[in-house]
Write a protein that holds these residues in place. Structure first.
Motif, PDB file in Angstrom:
ATOM      1  N   ASN B 496     -18.657 -17.890  22.386  1.00 54.18           N
ATOM      2  CA  ASN B 496     -19.543 -18.664  21.517  1.00 54.18           C
ATOM      3  C   ASN B 496     -19.887 -19.969  22.202  1.00 54.18           C
ATOM      4  O   ASN B 496     -19.005 -20.697  22.636  1.00 54.18           O
ATOM      5  CB  ASN B 496     -18.856 -18.974  20.182  1.00 54.18           C
ATOM      6  CG  ASN B 496     -18.826 -17.758  19.283  1.00 54.18           C
ATOM      7  OD1 ASN B 496     -19.802 -17.023  19.194  1.00 54.18           O
ATOM      8  ND2 ASN B 496     -17.691 -17.531  18.636  1.00 54.18           N
ATOM      9  N   VAL B 497     -21.159 -20.249  22.285  1.00 49.87           N
ATOM     10  CA  VAL B 497     -21.595 -21.458  22.970  1.00 49.87           C
ATOM     11  C   VAL B 497     -22.211 -22.401  21.945  1.00 49.87           C
ATOM     12  O   VAL B 497     -23.051 -21.992  21.146  1.00 49.87           O
ATOM     13  CB  VAL B 497     -22.616 -21.127  24.080  1.00 49.87           C
ATOM     14  CG1 VAL B 497     -22.977 -22.384  24.856  1.00 49.87           C
ATOM     15  CG2 VAL B 497     -22.062 -20.062  25.019  1.00 49.87           C
ATOM     16  N   ILE B 498     -21.743 -23.630  21.962  1.00 47.69           N
ATOM     17  CA  ILE B 498     -22.233 -24.643  21.015  1.00 47.69           C
ATOM     18  C   ILE B 498     -22.908 -25.746  21.825  1.00 47.69           C
ATOM     19  O   ILE B 498     -22.271 -26.410  22.635  1.00 47.69           O
ATOM     20  CB  ILE B 498     -21.084 -25.234  20.177  1.00 47.69           C
ATOM     21  CG1 ILE B 498     -20.427 -24.147  19.335  1.00 47.69           C
ATOM     22  CG2 ILE B 498     -21.583 -26.331  19.262  1.00 47.69           C
ATOM     23  CD1 ILE B 498     -19.212 -23.543  19.941  1.00 47.69           C
ATOM     24  N   LEU B 499     -24.193 -25.914  21.617  1.00 51.29           N
ATOM     25  CA  LEU B 499     -24.963 -26.892  22.394  1.00 51.29           C
ATOM     26  C   LEU B 499     -25.793 -27.764  21.456  1.00 51.29           C
ATOM     27  O   LEU B 499     -25.872 -27.522  20.269  1.00 51.29           O
ATOM     28  CB  LEU B 499     -25.915 -26.178  23.359  1.00 51.29           C
ATOM     29  CG  LEU B 499     -25.325 -25.204  24.384  1.00 51.29           C
ATOM     30  CD1 LEU B 499     -26.460 -24.584  25.213  1.00 51.29           C
ATOM     31  CD2 LEU B 499     -24.326 -25.900  25.290  1.00 51.29           C
TER      32      LEU B 499
END
Lengths: 216, 752, 334
Positions: B496-499
């Motif tokens: 999961n990528v949070i940007l």
């Protein structure tokens, strides 16, 4: 109620957020009631908009008029500004924000929805005039967990970059499947010229549409 | 580490492999949250009042009628907006803003469309109606939106000298073959389909700002400075960005209007900039005149290259387009000079647009090279090959990785260039239409920016990656997930990528094509550190099968921990964390920027654009029919997304070459074609057949992955390849973009 | 945008009554019929049109395409552009109309836009569209900034010193070449208006674009039969390949008998203040051999008297090439 990002200890990705998606309406309560759902809750259940803010709650808009809209098979009774378009009603009152505003004048196609099964620009429709029509938005086409074949083809063929025009592209592409459009790429290009993609993902958009047509 | 990374990357099953975007299911279902999709209880709407003069002062503003309209909560002008400060000077990559004057600072108007007020109401319709009901009286002064630039007064401090070597004046004077011409490009606008927008939430002295930003960290710093609060009181969020092309790099005045009104009325405010305002107050690529002087020996060897440009800027801005970006190093030439100047116009503030400097600069230079080739009676590909330098002659540095010659030769091969007959109008297609073939080289700089990243390995078998940087549409979410998947052995779907949040570890701007080169090493580094700590945990937790082993004797392969050289026993990452009763293990990673560092190499991407136009003189119809693009852009980490970016840039290049240009109304000073029906960009039917090739030479001098970034290089060179092809088809040399039907009406009906 | 009242009449009579009290049916009418809305909603957002009452005529039926005795066709005013363009009768009898409609706008817009609405499509002149500017069409007597300003897209035929705005429609160019009749029900009953008499040149009153009076509701359009063997074609020239208004277009109907042109209709779009019929071109063609030279001579006749503006002089030659080539295409089919 605080914005979600302030409430949560850690910021959420949209990927995370979608699994616990809250539909906040400006009116508040109606949307919050449906918020919550645990992480694993079926997305299809949440991709529905709240059953609409009850007219009384939205009365915060002076001069609002009652409007009943049929969207994705659900009936929504809401109060809107008498000048509100279908586009703004979807986005600002029903929190169905998948339909995008790109120009507000029928010059880009980002707001494309289906009206009684045909694709149209929702920015050019007064909400008050379409209370007897069946409106379908991108939220009614498929969900992240259950993609429509056209949505899956857009993912597979990389038929987007930023994704902002994508809802409109897909609404056009799905409608196109039932339109008399020639088999060749040039015909598809012409039929999709009402949806501007400033990222220029046109080759992949055409590939996605053709992939679905060949499947059929 | 460097060799290891290189080896790992070349052998990876994920890196360098076409990977569907992890955010695809959100983008295709309308569930990706863009800025204006954010709604909050109590949200109200703001609509700006715009100036309808281009120069003068406001003598009065009558807001009474607007304020009395139903649903209207407030109407603000320069008299009551409250404090908005100017930013302190830019420091590195912080405090960058092009329009430094805060909106409504005073009663001065210096461009048409400048914000002079803002109305706030409970519906967007009410807010707009109220804004339009505000009556503004002006003391109008004369304005200047003159299109002609070279030959008009240059702003202080006058002509600036750029890169220079040798004596260009005498070399040009004495050259055997000369070419000297002026090339003009109009104001071009980014016009991403996502309108600029701000949703401002003000609570307990803190601002949560949902913005359309290509640089949330800088945006936070600027907004804090302009609102006069500490940076920790401002959080800027851009989860999904509907592209920007440079137009959303730095904050624009609408963001301050939204934040100030939210503060003033203490309610969440949404302000969505209208499409017509997108032509006025969110930046544009300025209009530019460029004089190119080329001198060559009869053999084609360049002996003189003069590049003198002037771009327009606003009355209170010093925006220099930097058209000499590629001029100093593209070709070998002993005598070279670049100069620049600004002219002031009553226009909105210009800003960087995709490939700033290089894109318009190469339009001029590569057009001139084609004209020189015609004078030399030489093939334009050969002329370029002949002038290949063996080092960067502007600074003497070696090239980190340069394969322009191969771009040209591979492109020529793929395009079928050998079949080209040079005579104007001499080529036809099977339908009898005239074909024109043109070529141009292109180049774009490569750099890294400081990046920090955090990777958390979690008990549920997923990894959570966080970085403040945002995904403009280039595929940053996916590129980061690929790195972490590669390093941990987890499937991409488990990452999961949070940007897009200024509260996260600081990441780079989405601009300059620098993001990929900056974030991917940091992601690998962070994942590597997380894995190392996981191995410590695996070696030490009670009942671990690895008890007694040193962490260094363990390794993580395909998401499982095992002793080096032994397939069993093995534990999954989740089993280790559960065994250790640890919720998650975090590793942080960094990647150092190249800015300010001592330069050892000349870092650039290169490419060649081959264009075919089809010309039907009987109906004056010109279309770009075929493009072959060869890009030397380092290692492609996700070839599918990279190809998409190049294709998209070519489409934008078709717009630049054939369609786009803002026109100013002389009488009013307004950008007059301020809509998507009047400023036309390429639609699907305009898209030519595009063939993209990546040479795929990793640039290990830039980073261990050998990756650069391809957001801009694809646009460079397209417009001159088009105008060169137009000349080949019609005999008409268009030196003012875009090429329009009226430019070609004089072409002979029947040629060759 | 002003707020407005929405009226939904159940019959043509009610609809007519609803608008009959309006002081005008032209620019700035306080009561407006609305059908697809693709034009009117756009202009209302810009405050170019500010009706206080909208009469929603979408429930009046009037959406059929039917064959008429004698080989003609009747098209309901509310027939959507898509349905007209794709109707078998239209495709078979009047390809020029189908092609013209399909060359305009986009599928989304054509799905909404109606035959009657398109007959009243407003100009794309940028000054008309922006209330910050003077415009004699929008605000009579205020002046025309286009004449010295941005006029690349504007007209070279039928202009006046007060207005040079182009009629942007494609459909109406084809209907002009087909000599369609516009049928109107008004306060005083029904009228049939030949399309040649439907539009009004701007002259000194550019705010008045058609002969419609308050209460006049377009109910349908009829198109007469064409001679046996007549061929028709629509050719549109523009900057981008789709989704753009014409710089020049031509609607051609021809019949060639024994190598000679025995029937000719020539209409042009993108160049006139109204859909432009050229009897001069037709006269130049009749009885002549179907050669490129004769087509070019007809095109020269069609543009005789054209008055270029500061930015659009190229349109004169472009329109000539358009007419010439369209004639070539039309006769090639024959």
């Amino acid at each position: 109620m605080a914005p979600i990002d302030e409430k949560d200890p850690q910021p959420l990705t949209s990927l995370e957020r979608i699994s616990r998606r809250v539909f906040l309406t400006r009116a508040g309560a109606a949307g919050v009631a449906t918020a919550t759902a645990a992480v694993a809750a079926p997305l299809s259940a949440q991709a529905q908009a709240p059953t609409a803010a009850a007219p009384t709650e939205a009365a915060a808009v002076p001069g609002a008029v009652p409007v009943t809209l049929k969207v994705n098979g659900s009936t929504h009774r809401v109060m809107v500004d008498p000048r509100a378009t279908v586009l703004d009603t979807l986005r600002e009152t029903l929190s169905l924000t998948g339909t995008k505003k790109g120009c507000d004048h029928g010059q880009c196609g980002a707001c494309t929805v289906h009206l009684n099964g045909r694709r149209v620009n929702s920015c050019l429709l007064f909400a008050t005039m379409h209370q007897n029509d069946e409106i379908t938005t991108i939220e009614g086409i498929g969900t992240p967990e259950k993609l429509h074949p056209m949505q899956a083809a857009f993912v597979q063929e990389d038929g987007y970059q930023c994704g902002y025009c994508t809802s409109g592209q897909i609404m056009s592409a799905v409608a196109l499947l039932k339109e008399p459009v020639g088999a060749d790429d040039a015909s598809v290009r012409e039929a999709l010229s009402g949806n501007i993609c400033r990222c220029g993902a046109y080759p992949n958009i055409v590939a996605a549409v053709q992939a679905v047509r060949h499947m059929a | 580490m460097q060799d290891q990374a290189q080896k790992a990357v070349t052998e990876s099953r994920i890196i360098g492999v076409s990977t569907p975007r992890i955010d695809g299911p959100l983008k295709t279902t309308g569930t990706a949250m863009y800025t204006s999709d954010h709604n909050f209880p109590g949200l109200v709407y703001a609509w700006p009042v715009i100036a309808t003069i281009a120069s003068g002062t406001i003598t009065s503003m009558d807001t009474a009628r607007a304020a009395a309209m139903p649903g209207v909560l407030a109407v603000y002008t320069h008299e009551n907006i409250g404090p908005l400060y100017r930013t302190p000077p830019t420091q590195g990559f912080s405090m960058i803003i092009d329009e430094r004057r805060p909106p409504l600072e005073d009663n001065v108007v210096s461009y048409y469309g400048q914000y002079v007020g803002v109305a706030v109401a409970s519906s967007v319709e009410q807010a707009r109606a109220a804004a339009e009901a505000v009556k503004v009286t002006y003391d109008k002064r004369s304005h200047n939106v003159e299109e002609k630039l070279i030959g008009t007064p240059i702003a202080e401090p006058g002509i600036k000298k750029g890169t220079a070597r040798g004596d260009v004046t005498s070399a040009f004077k004495n050259a055997a073959v000369k070419h000297d011409a002026v090339y003009s490009t109009p104001n071009e606008t980014h016009n991403p389909i996502e309108l600029h927008a701000s949703v401002a939430v003000f609570k307990d002295g803190r601002y949560t700002l949902y913005e359309t930003s290509q640089a949330v960290v800088n945006h936070r710093d600027v907004m804090a400075a302009m609102l006069g609060v500490p940076p920790e009181n401002v959080q800027v969020i851009t989860r999904f960005l509907g592209s920007g092309f440079g137009g959303k790099l730095w904050p624009w005045p609408h963001a301050m209007l939204a934040a100030a009104t939210a503060r003033n009325i203490n309610r969440p405010v949404k302000l969505v900039v209208s499409r017509s305002m997108m032509f006025q107050s969110v930046g544009h690529r300025p209009a530019i005149d460029q004089q190119i002087q080329l001198g060559a020996e009869p053999s084609g060897k360049l002996v003189a290259l003069g590049h003198h440009y002037v771009n327009h800027t606003a009355m209170e801005a010093e925006y220099d387009e930097g058209c000499g970006e590629a001029t100093g190093f593209l070709y070998s030439c002993p005598n070279l000079a670049v100069t620049s100047g600004l002219v002031r116009r009553n226009v909105g503030v210009p800003t960087a647009m995709r490939g700033p400097g290089a894109v318009p600069g190469l339009y001029a230079l590569e057009s001139a090279m084609d004209e020189l080739a015609v004078k030399l009676k030489m093939d334009p590909v050969q002329l370029r090959l002949l002038n290949e330098p063996d080092k960067d002659e502007s600074n003497g540095l070696p090239f980190s990785s340069r394969h322009l010659k191969e771009c040209l030769t591979v492109g020529a091969e793929k395009f079928g260039w050998a079949k080209r007959t040079p005579a104007v109008g001499s080529m036809k297609n099977e339908d009898g239409a005239t074909l024109g073939w043109g070529v141009a080289s292109c180049a774009w700089g490569a750099m890294r920016i400081d990046t920090e990243m955090s990777v958390e390995l979690l008990q549920d078998g997923t990894a959570r990656v966080t970085c403040a940087t945002q995904d403009i549409g280039g595929g940053t979410y996916t590129a980061i997930a690929q790195m972490v998947a590669h390093e941990t052995g987890l499937p991409v779907a488990k990452v999961n990528v949070i940007l897009g949040d200024s509260a996260l570890p600081p990441g780079p701007i989405s601009g300059g094509s620098w993001t990929t080169a900056s974030v991917t090493p940091a992601a690998l580094d962070a994942a590597h550190h997380a894995v190392q700590t996981l191995l410590v945990s695996a070696a030490t937790f009670p009942n671990s099968p690895f008890k007694g082993k040193k962490p260094a004797e363990l390794e993580m392969v395909d998401g499982t921990v095992r002793a080096k050289g032994s397939a069993t026993p093995q534990l999954t990452m989740a089993e280790v964390l559960k065994g250790a009763n640890v919720k998650g293990i975090t590793g942080t990673g960094k990647s150092q920027g190249t800015f300010g560092a001592k330069e050892e190499y000349s870092f650039h991407s290169y490419g060649a654009q081959f264009v075919e136009v089809t010309w039907q003189p009987e109906i004056a119809r010109l279309r770009v029919s075929r493009v072959v693009t060869v890009i030397d852009g380092g290692r492609m980490l996700n070839p599918r997304a990279a190809r998409n970016q190049i294709e998209g840039a070519v489409v934008m290049g078709v717009g630049m070459g054939m369609l786009e240009g803002v026109e100013y109304d002389r009488a009013s000073g307004a950008p007059i074609n301020a809509s998507l029906a009047d400023y036309i960009v390429a639609v699907n039917a305009d898209c030519p057949h595009i063939d993209v090739t990546f040479l795929d030479y990793p640039d290990y001098k830039l980073n261990a992955l050998g990756a650069r970034g391809v957001g801009e290089i694809g646009l460079a060179g397209v417009a001159p390849a088009i105008t060169n092809a137009v000349y080949h088809a019609t005999g008409i040399r268009v030196r003012r973009l875009p090429v329009r039907i009226e430019d070609l009406m004089g072409a002979p009906m029947h040629l060759a | 945008m002003h707020t407005f009242e929405l009226i939904t009449p159940a019959s043509v009579t009610e609809a007519v009554k609803a608008q009959a009290g309006s002081p005008t049916a032209q620019q700035g009418a306080p009561v407006r019929f609305i059908a697809g809305g693709t034009n009117l909603v756009d202009f209302m957002k810009l405050n170019v049109e500010t009706p206080r009452q909208l009469v929603d005529i979408n429930r009046l039926g009037l959406d059929r395409v039917e064959a008429l005795p004698g080989g003609g066709v009747k098209i309901g005013a509310l027939a959507r552009n898509t349905d007209v363009a794709q109707h078998e009768l239209i495709k078979a009898r009047y390809p020029v109309l189908s092609e013209a409609i399909l060359s305009g706008a986009t599928v989304q817009l054509r799905n909404l836009a109606t035959t009657g609405g398109n007959l009243l499509q407003k100009t794309r002149c940028v000054y008309y569209r922006d209330t910050a500017f003077a415009c004699n069409k929008r605000n009579p007597g205020s002046g025309c900034p286009a004449i010295e300003g941005h006029n690349r897209m504007l007209a070279v035929l039928g202009t006046s010193e007060h207005c040079i705005a182009t009629n942007p429609s494609d459909q109406n160019v084809a209907l002009t070449a087909l000599e369609a009749t516009v049928h109107v029900t008004g306060a005083k009953g029904e009228r049939a208006i030949p399309i040649a008499e439907f539009y009004v040149l701007p002259g000194a009153t550019p705010e008045r674009e058609t002969v419609l009076a308050p209460g006049d509701l377009i109910t349908h359009v009829t198109i007469p039969a064409l001679p046996d063997g007549a061929k028709s074609v629509y050719l549109k020239l523009r900057d981008r390949a789709s989704y753009e208004f014409a710089l020049a277009s031509a609607a051609i109907v021809t019949q060639v008998s024994g190598g000679r042109i025995s029937f000719a209709r020539v209409a042009m779009g993108g160049v006139g203040t109204v859909p432009w019929r050229s009897h001069e071109a037709e006269k130049a063609l009749l009885g002549k051999a179907a050669t490129r030279e004769n087509f070019r001579a007809a095109a020269e006749a069609a543009l005789h008297g054209a008055k270029p503006q500061t930015q659009n002089g190229f349109k004169v030659e472009l329109a000539k090439r358009c007419v010439t080539h369209a004639l070539t295409l039309a006769t090639k089919q024959a």
